[in-house]
Enzyme design. Structure first.
Site, mmCIF file in Angstrom:
data_model
loop_
_atom_site.group_PDB
_atom_site.id
_atom_site.type_symbol
_atom_site.label_atom_id
_atom_site.label_comp_id
_atom_site.label_asym_id
_atom_site.label_seq_id
_atom_site.Cartn_x
_atom_site.Cartn_y
_atom_site.Cartn_z
ATOM 1 N N SER A 135 -0.343 -39.488 -47.673
ATOM 2 C CA SER A 135 -1.581 -39.273 -46.941
ATOM 3 C C SER A 135 -1.867 -40.349 -45.892
ATOM 4 O O SER A 135 -2.766 -40.186 -45.061
ATOM 5 C CB SER A 135 -2.753 -39.207 -47.929
ATOM 6 N N SER A 179 1.653 -41.752 -51.217
ATOM 7 C CA SER A 179 0.914 -41.728 -49.957
ATOM 8 C C SER A 179 1.106 -42.947 -49.071
ATOM 9 O O SER A 179 0.768 -42.907 -47.888
ATOM 10 C CB SER A 179 -0.581 -41.537 -50.228
ATOM 11 N N LYS A 205 -7.639 -46.749 -42.862
ATOM 12 C CA LYS A 205 -7.393 -45.383 -43.324
ATOM 13 C C LYS A 205 -8.718 -44.655 -43.518
ATOM 14 O O LYS A 205 -9.677 -45.223 -44.054
ATOM 15 C CB LYS A 205 -6.598 -45.419 -44.634
#
Length: 463
Positions: free
Chosen positions: A157, A181, A82
């Site tokens: 996210s 997220s 990520k």
């Protein structure tokens, strides 16, 4: 090359095939790079892709295996971290033009552990700016699209991670979760995402080791693979004083598990606390039959989590102002408006405000402890809406009820955040137009393995 292993095989199958030398790490990488070339130009899930470095890493993985040197449980698996997780030597932008050229010198702890398990790093996965918001877009790389319907959001996210997983670009993915997220993009893309118990996956470095709203965690296409990645991520570390003491290895063994006899509390809308799209609510309500058919005892009950709204919003604003306030002040107008507004909301908070939020959080944690004395699982929506159009920052309304901010439609996730309990998003159904809908399963703090066993049993019941 093994004919029975491909990019859509489970991560466990892929890792076993590499370990048994039925496929080389280089061959496995080539398969994934081919899929990336097919899907990523449209979906925009993986960013900062570096094929040359990935090939070098895969070749080294093969040499390690050939030499008989020790290997980790993820040896040879392609992996994209990520883009909010610092990876030494790799561009890490946090989705912000202010960090567009940032190249960290040191891995953060979650990256350190996953790398040590033997992955072949290929790049990063796309995020919203500084991971703020459950829709993945930024001015550095653009918008990540839903792999099921590219006109729709992939969530956020960890939207790049979920999209890359669902489309077969990677076999596993890491993420982080403050207000949903990990769970929201898992629901939107039809994969599995776990927000672990507080302390299960330690973080380092961290500007505030006592800040406990955001946690790192695993994502996968199935619950068994999720447990494999959690076994690598979890466990104590002396640099993280709030880490739980259980070793990650407790998650490595096959899960097993059953729904038979479990006490399941089902709530499609937390007794009206949250607005939920009618179709999503129907899908969640329909899960009662699946649980009952598997032998669970289902009741329509829920804890009172209404106080969690003010608790979460106060702590989120306080956290974002503490972490990003100086950057925001130094670069006025540079951050997206919704993030800037949330940072600004933290500026006038007083010590009394933050103390009240922590008192409220303590009350909610105790309320959940008592609730789980008479229930094993709480089941509710992950996301209150199906994947929404990708050209929107957030849904403007839910069945006519206006959503004033980019947080309003995420209550189903963030009301669980402030309890500290583990929660997992499991693919459960589809809307009439085929959009994925996940089911959120929540268990008592510390019962992460039990939660994954229940999720695996649900997955089996749906197979």
């Amino acid at each position: 090359m093994s004919d029975d292993v491909g990019v859509d095989s489970t991560a466990r199958e892929q890792a076993a095939a590499v370990a048994e030398r039925r496929i080389s790490a280089r061959e496995l990488l080539d398969l994934h790079l081919t899929r990336i070339a097919e899907r990523n130009p449209e979906l925009n899930a993986i960013v900062s892709l570096d094929e040359e470095r990935a090939r070098t890493g895969a070749a080294e993985a093969d040499r390690t295996l050939a030499a008989g040197r020790p290997t980790g449980p993820l040896h040879g698996l392609p992996f994209a971290f990520k883009d909010t997780h610092a990876v030494a030597g790799w561009r890490t932008t946090y989705g912000s033009p202010l960090m567009a050229d940032n190249v960290p010198e040191q891995d953060e702890l979650i990256v350190e552990r996953v790398r040590a398990a033997g992955v072949v790093v290929i790049g990063k996965t796309n995020v919203p700016e500084f991971a703020a918001g459950s829709h993945t877009f930024n001015t550095v790389f653009g918008t990540t699209l839903n792999p099921v319907d590219p006109t729709r959001s992939a969530g956020g996210s960890s939207g790049g991670a979920a999209c890359a997983l669902a489309s077969g670009m990677v076999p596993l993915a890491d993420g982080s979760d403050m207000g949903g997220s990990l769970r929201n993009p898992a629901s939107f893309c039809g994969v599995v995402g776990l927000r672990p118990s507080l302390g299960r996956v330690p973080e380092w470095p961290h500007y505030n080791q006592w800040e406990t709203t955001s946690v790192g965690g695993p994502m996968a296409r199935n619950v068994g693979d999720l447990a494999l990645l959690l076994s690598v991520m979890a466990g104590p570390d002396p640099r993280a004083p709030q880490a739980l003491g259980d070793p990650g290895s407790v998650f490595a063994a096959p899960l097993g598990g059953s729904l038979d006899g479990l006490r399941v509390a089902l709530s499609p809308d937390l007794a009206g606390t949250i607005a939920v799209d009618r179709e999503v609510a129907q899908i969640v309500a329909g899960s009662a039959g699946t649980f009952r058919d598997a032998g669970a005892r289902v009741v329509h009950e829920q804890p009172d989590l209404a106080a969690g709204d003010a608790v979460f919003r106060t702590l989120r604003a306080w956290h974002l102002h503490a972490k990003l306030g100086a950057l925001h002040a130094a670069h006025p107008g540079a951050l997206k408006t919704s993030l800037a507004d949330n940072i600004d909301a933290g500026a006038p908070l007083t010590g009394a405000d933050v103390a009240a939020a922590y008192a409220g959080r303590t009350m909610l944690s105790e309320r959940m402890r008592v609730f789980f004395e008479t229930h094993d699982l709480l089941v509710l929506p992950v996301s209150q809406v199906p994947p929404f159009p990708a050209d929107q920052e957030f849904p403007s309304d839910i069945d006519g009820e206006p959503m004033q901010t980019y947080l309003d439609w995420m209550r189903a996730a963030y009301l669980i955040t402030v309890t500290g309990c583990p929660a997992v998003s499991v693919p459960f159904g589809r809307t009439a137009t085929g959009l994925p809908v996940g089911l959120q399963l929540v268990a008592a703090h510390g019962r992460d393995r039990f939660l994954l066993q229940a999720a695996a049993a649900l997955e089996s019941a749906l197979a």
